[in-house]
Write a protein that holds these residues in place. Structure first.
Motif, PDB file in Angstrom:
ATOM      1  N   ASN A  98      62.504  35.477  25.504  1.00  0.00           N
ATOM      2  CA  ASN A  98      63.577  34.794  24.765  1.00  0.00           C
ATOM      3  C   ASN A  98      63.090  34.178  23.466  1.00  0.00           C
ATOM      4  O   ASN A  98      63.717  34.298  22.421  1.00  0.00           O
ATOM      5  CB  ASN A  98      64.165  33.665  25.630  1.00  0.00           C
ATOM      6  CG  ASN A  98      65.126  34.193  26.677  1.00  0.00           C
ATOM      7  OD1 ASN A  98      65.403  35.389  26.712  1.00  0.00           O
ATOM      8  ND2 ASN A  98      65.631  33.310  27.521  1.00  0.00           N
ATOM      9  N   ILE A  99      61.963  33.489  23.549  1.00  0.00           N
ATOM     10  CA  ILE A  99      61.456  32.782  22.369  1.00  0.00           C
ATOM     11  C   ILE A  99      60.984  33.759  21.311  1.00  0.00           C
ATOM     12  O   ILE A  99      61.260  33.578  20.117  1.00  0.00           O
ATOM     13  CB  ILE A  99      60.331  31.822  22.788  1.00  0.00           C
ATOM     14  CG1 ILE A  99      60.971  30.612  23.445  1.00  0.00           C
ATOM     15  CG2 ILE A  99      59.496  31.393  21.592  1.00  0.00           C
ATOM     16  CD1 ILE A  99      60.011  29.573  23.865  1.00  0.00           C
ATOM     17  N   SER A 100      60.298  34.805  21.740  1.00  0.00           N
ATOM     18  CA  SER A 100      59.819  35.782  20.762  1.00  0.00           C
ATOM     19  C   SER A 100      61.002  36.372  19.997  1.00  0.00           C
ATOM     20  O   SER A 100      60.968  36.504  18.768  1.00  0.00           O
ATOM     21  CB  SER A 100      59.027  36.897  21.455  1.00  0.00           C
ATOM     22  OG  SER A 100      57.969  36.333  22.203  1.00  0.00           O
ATOM     23  N   GLU A 101      62.067  36.717  20.727  1.00  0.00           N
ATOM     24  CA  GLU A 101      63.253  37.292  20.076  1.00  0.00           C
ATOM     25  C   GLU A 101      63.941  36.284  19.165  1.00  0.00           C
ATOM     26  O   GLU A 101      64.335  36.608  18.049  1.00  0.00           O
ATOM     27  CB  GLU A 101      64.254  37.774  21.131  1.00  0.00           C
ATOM     28  CG  GLU A 101      63.878  39.118  21.716  1.00  0.00           C
ATOM     29  CD  GLU A 101      64.752  39.478  22.913  1.00  0.00           C
ATOM     30  OE1 GLU A 101      65.933  39.048  22.962  1.00  0.00           O
ATOM     31  OE2 GLU A 101      64.239  40.186  23.811  1.00  0.00           O
ATOM     32  N   ALA A 102      64.083  35.052  19.660  1.00  0.00           N
ATOM     33  CA  ALA A 102      64.792  34.039  18.876  1.00  0.00           C
ATOM     34  C   ALA A 102      64.041  33.723  17.582  1.00  0.00           C
ATOM     35  O   ALA A 102      64.652  33.536  16.525  1.00  0.00           O
ATOM     36  CB  ALA A 102      64.970  32.770  19.703  1.00  0.00           C
ATOM     37  N   LEU A 152      51.390  28.918  13.403  1.00  0.00           N
ATOM     38  CA  LEU A 152      51.384  27.871  14.427  1.00  0.00           C
ATOM     39  C   LEU A 152      51.419  28.554  15.781  1.00  0.00           C
ATOM     40  O   LEU A 152      52.040  29.611  15.931  1.00  0.00           O
ATOM     41  CB  LEU A 152      52.616  26.967  14.309  1.00  0.00           C
ATOM     42  CG  LEU A 152      52.760  26.094  13.069  1.00  0.00           C
ATOM     43  CD1 LEU A 152      54.093  25.339  13.131  1.00  0.00           C
ATOM     44  CD2 LEU A 152      51.605  25.095  12.958  1.00  0.00           C
ATOM     45  N   ARG A 153      50.740  27.953  16.734  1.00  0.00           N
ATOM     46  CA  ARG A 153      50.812  28.480  18.090  1.00  0.00           C
ATOM     47  C   ARG A 153      51.739  27.592  18.909  1.00  0.00           C
ATOM     48  O   ARG A 153      51.588  26.372  18.908  1.00  0.00           O
ATOM     49  CB  ARG A 153      49.419  28.501  18.724  1.00  0.00           C
ATOM     50  CG  ARG A 153      49.381  29.268  20.060  1.00  0.00           C
ATOM     51  CD  ARG A 153      48.077  29.017  20.782  1.00  0.00           C
ATOM     52  NE  ARG A 153      48.042  27.636  21.225  1.00  0.00           N
ATOM     53  CZ  ARG A 153      46.930  26.993  21.627  1.00  0.00           C
ATOM     54  NH1 ARG A 153      45.772  27.614  21.620  1.00  0.00           N
ATOM     55  NH2 ARG A 153      46.990  25.746  22.031  1.00  0.00           N
ATOM     56  N   MET A 154      52.701  28.208  19.551  1.00  0.00           N
ATOM     57  CA  MET A 154      53.652  27.455  20.382  1.00  0.00           C
ATOM     58  C   MET A 154      53.472  27.858  21.838  1.00  0.00           C
ATOM     59  O   MET A 154      53.598  29.028  22.188  1.00  0.00           O
ATOM     60  CB  MET A 154      55.091  27.786  19.952  1.00  0.00           C
ATOM     61  CG  MET A 154      56.143  27.194  20.863  1.00  0.00           C
ATOM     62  SD  MET A 154      57.813  27.813  20.460  1.00  0.00           S
ATOM     63  CE  MET A 154      58.745  27.056  21.813  1.00  0.00           C
ATOM     64  N   LEU A 166      64.408  25.573  23.692  1.00  0.00           N
ATOM     65  CA  LEU A 166      65.660  25.624  22.931  1.00  0.00           C
ATOM     66  C   LEU A 166      65.616  24.634  21.770  1.00  0.00           C
ATOM     67  O   LEU A 166      66.120  24.912  20.687  1.00  0.00           O
ATOM     68  CB  LEU A 166      66.858  25.331  23.850  1.00  0.00           C
ATOM     69  CG  LEU A 166      67.106  26.372  24.949  1.00  0.00           C
ATOM     70  CD1 LEU A 166      68.257  25.941  25.863  1.00  0.00           C
ATOM     71  CD2 LEU A 166      67.398  27.753  24.347  1.00  0.00           C
ATOM     72  N   GLY A 167      64.962  23.493  22.005  1.00  0.00           N
ATOM     73  CA  GLY A 167      64.850  22.484  20.958  1.00  0.00           C
ATOM     74  C   GLY A 167      64.049  22.979  19.761  1.00  0.00           C
ATOM     75  O   GLY A 167      64.420  22.735  18.608  1.00  0.00           O
ATOM     76  N   VAL A 168      62.965  23.677  20.028  1.00  0.00           N
ATOM     77  CA  VAL A 168      62.138  24.198  18.923  1.00  0.00           C
ATOM     78  C   VAL A 168      62.922  25.230  18.120  1.00  0.00           C
ATOM     79  O   VAL A 168      62.912  25.213  16.883  1.00  0.00           O
ATOM     80  CB  VAL A 168      60.833  24.842  19.454  1.00  0.00           C
ATOM     81  CG1 VAL A 168      60.104  25.590  18.349  1.00  0.00           C
ATOM     82  CG2 VAL A 168      59.924  23.784  20.050  1.00  0.00           C
TER      83      VAL A 168
END
Ligand code: PLP
Length: 369
Positions: A284-288, A342-344, A353-355
Motif C-alpha cells: 500500500n505504502i509503496s503504491e501510495a 528518506l527511509r520509512m 496513512l498519516g505519512v
C-alpha cells in the motif's frame, strides 16, 4: 597526535559514530517512530510475560551459553543448536566476526549502500573497508568479486539490505560464494529474512550447512519486536562458532533476553500476524508514495527508501522536517551517501496513512501525479 595521552588503535579515528534513528518531535505532538525498522505490532505477549518473570531472578548470572534460546531457534529453523551463537544484538555478532577474522592489513568488502555497522566493525578491528558499487541500489556480485584481493578476509552482504530494501536472489549469492576463495568468510546478514516472500530468496541456511566459509546472522530486533533487548544470533560452521565463543563476553546475552527471545520465536501466530501486517502495508505504502510522484526503491523488507527531488523546499531534508513537525519521524540516510532520500519503516495503519497524507500536503497538489 598528542604523545601525552593514550592513543587509540589505528583506524578508530576513521569511524563516524553511528547515528540511531531519531525519536524527537515537538512537545505535545504524538510520536510515530518510523526511523529504526521496529515492529509496529510490538513483541509477542508471551515474550513480555517471560521478560516480566525474569525480574524475579535478577541476582543470578544468565546461562552463559544461552541454551534455551539456541534450542528454541534450532527447533524453529531445524538447525543444530551447537552451530548457533547468540549475541547482544546481531551488531555484536558482526563485531565478533570482524574481531575474529580481521586484523591490521586485512580487507573486508561490502557494498556501496551496505549496512553501516560493517564499516564500523571493520575499522574497529584495524582492517580496511573496501566498497563495491551497487547497480540500481542493489548489491552487484561482479563488483564485489572484482574487489577481492590477497588481503580480503571477509565479505559482508546484507540480504535484504538496509537502507535500500533490495535483495539478491539465492542464485546470485551462490555465484558470489562459488567465486570466493575458501579462506574468505562470507557473512550473510539476514536481519529481514522473515519479511521476504520471493521464490528466488533464501536467507542462506543451506549455503552455511554445506560450506566451511559462510555464516548467517539474524536478529530479534525486527519481526520479533524486541529491539530494546538486543538479541541476535548466527548460524555457522563449528570452527567459526568456536572462534566466536572464545572471544565473546561470557554472559553476552542477559537472562531477560534469553527468556523473552525464546518465548517470542515459539509464538508463530504473532510472527504470522506481523508478516501479514507488513505484506499489506509495504504494498500500500509503496503504491501510495509512487502515486504522489515519488520514486521508491522496490523493497522486500519492513521499510521503504523514498527518493526526493532537488527543488528548493522539496528535498529529503525539507520533507524530513515537515514530517517530524507533525510527529512522523523517518530516517535521514545521508550517512549512507543517500542525502536526498528518506527511509520509512512500515508503521501502524494510523502512522502509515498519516505519512501519506502529510507528504501529499508537503508536495502540494500540483506536484502530485
Ligand atoms: C537492524 C539490522 C540488524 C540488527 O541489528 P541488531 O543489533 O540485531 O538490533 C542487522 N543488520 C541489518 C542490516 C539491520 O538493518
Amino acid at each position: 597526535m598528542n604523545a601525552n595521552i593514550p592513543q587509540a588503535n589505528a583506524g578508530i579515528e576513521k569511524i563516524t559514530i553511528y547515528v540511531p534513528g531519531k525519536s524527537a518531535v515537538p512537545a505535545g505532538v504524538h510520536l510515530h517512530k518510523l526511523s529504526s525498522n521496529e515492529s509496529p505490532l510490538g513483541p509477542s505477549p508471551r515474550a513480555i510475560d517471560a521478560y516480566s518473570q525474569a525480574a524475579a531472578k535478577l541476582e543470578y548470572y544468565p546461562d552463559g551459553s544461552a541454551s534455551e534460546l539456541r534450542e528454541a531457534i534450532g527447533r524453529v529453523h531445524s538447525l543444530n543448536p551447537d552451530n548457533i551463537i547468540c549475541g547482544n544484538g546481531s551488531d555484536e555478532i558482526l563485531s565478533l566476526l570482524a574481531n575474529g577474522y580481521l586484523s591490521s592489513g586485512d580487507e573486508a568488502i561490502y557494498s556501496e549502500y551496505g549496512f553501516l555497522v560493517y564499516r564500523i566493525a571493520t575499522l574497529a578491528a584495524g582492517a580496511a573497508p573496501v566498497i563495491a558499487p551497487e547497480t540500481d541500489y542493489r548489491a552487484n556480485v561482479d563488483a564485489i568479486l572484482k574487489r577481492v584481493s590477497d588481503k580480503t578476509k571477509l565479505v559482508f552482504l546484507a540480504n535484504p539490505n538496509n537502507p535500500t530494501g533490495t535483495y539478491l536472489p539465492i542464485q546470485e549469492v551462490r555465484r558470489l560464494h562459488a567465486s570466493l576463495p575458501p579462506h574468505i568468510l562470507l557473512v550473510l546478514d539476514a536481519a529481514y529474512a522473515e519479511y521476504v516472500h520471493c521464490d528466488d530468496y533464501e536467507a542462506g541456511i543451506e549455503l552455511v550447512s554445506s560450506n566451511q566459509n559462510v555464516v548467517m546472522t539474524r536478529t530479534f530486533s525486527k519481526i520479533f519486536g524486541l529491539a530494546s533487548l538486543r538479541i541476535g544470533w548466527a548460524y555457522g560452521p563449528s570452527h567459526v562458532m568456536d572462534t566466536l565463543n572464545r572471544i565473546r563476553g561470557p554472559f553476552n546475552v542477559n537472562a531477560a533476553s534469553i527468556a523473552a527471545g525464546s518465548a517470542a520465536i515459539r509464538d508463530r501466530e504473532h510472527v504470522a500476524a506481523s508478516i501479514a501486517h507488513n505484506d499489506l502495508w509495504l504494498g500500500n505504502i509503496s503504491e501510495a508514495l509512487q502515486a504522489l510522484g515519488l520514486k521508491v526503491t522496490p523493497s522486500v523488507g519492513n521499510f521503504v527508501l523514498i527518493h526526493f527531488g532537488l527543488d528548493k523546499g522539496k528535498t529529503a531534508e525539507d520533507a524530513n522536517q515537515y514530517l517530524s513537525e507533525r510527529g512522523y519521524v523517518l530516517r535521514g540516510v545521508g550517512g549512507y551517501g543517500l542525502p536526498n532520500a528518506l527511509r520509512m519503516s512500515i508503521g501502524t495503519q494510523e502512522a502509515n496513512l498519516g505519512v501519506i497524507a502529510a507528504l501529499k500536503e508537503f508536495l502540494g497538489a500540483d506536484n502530485a501525479r
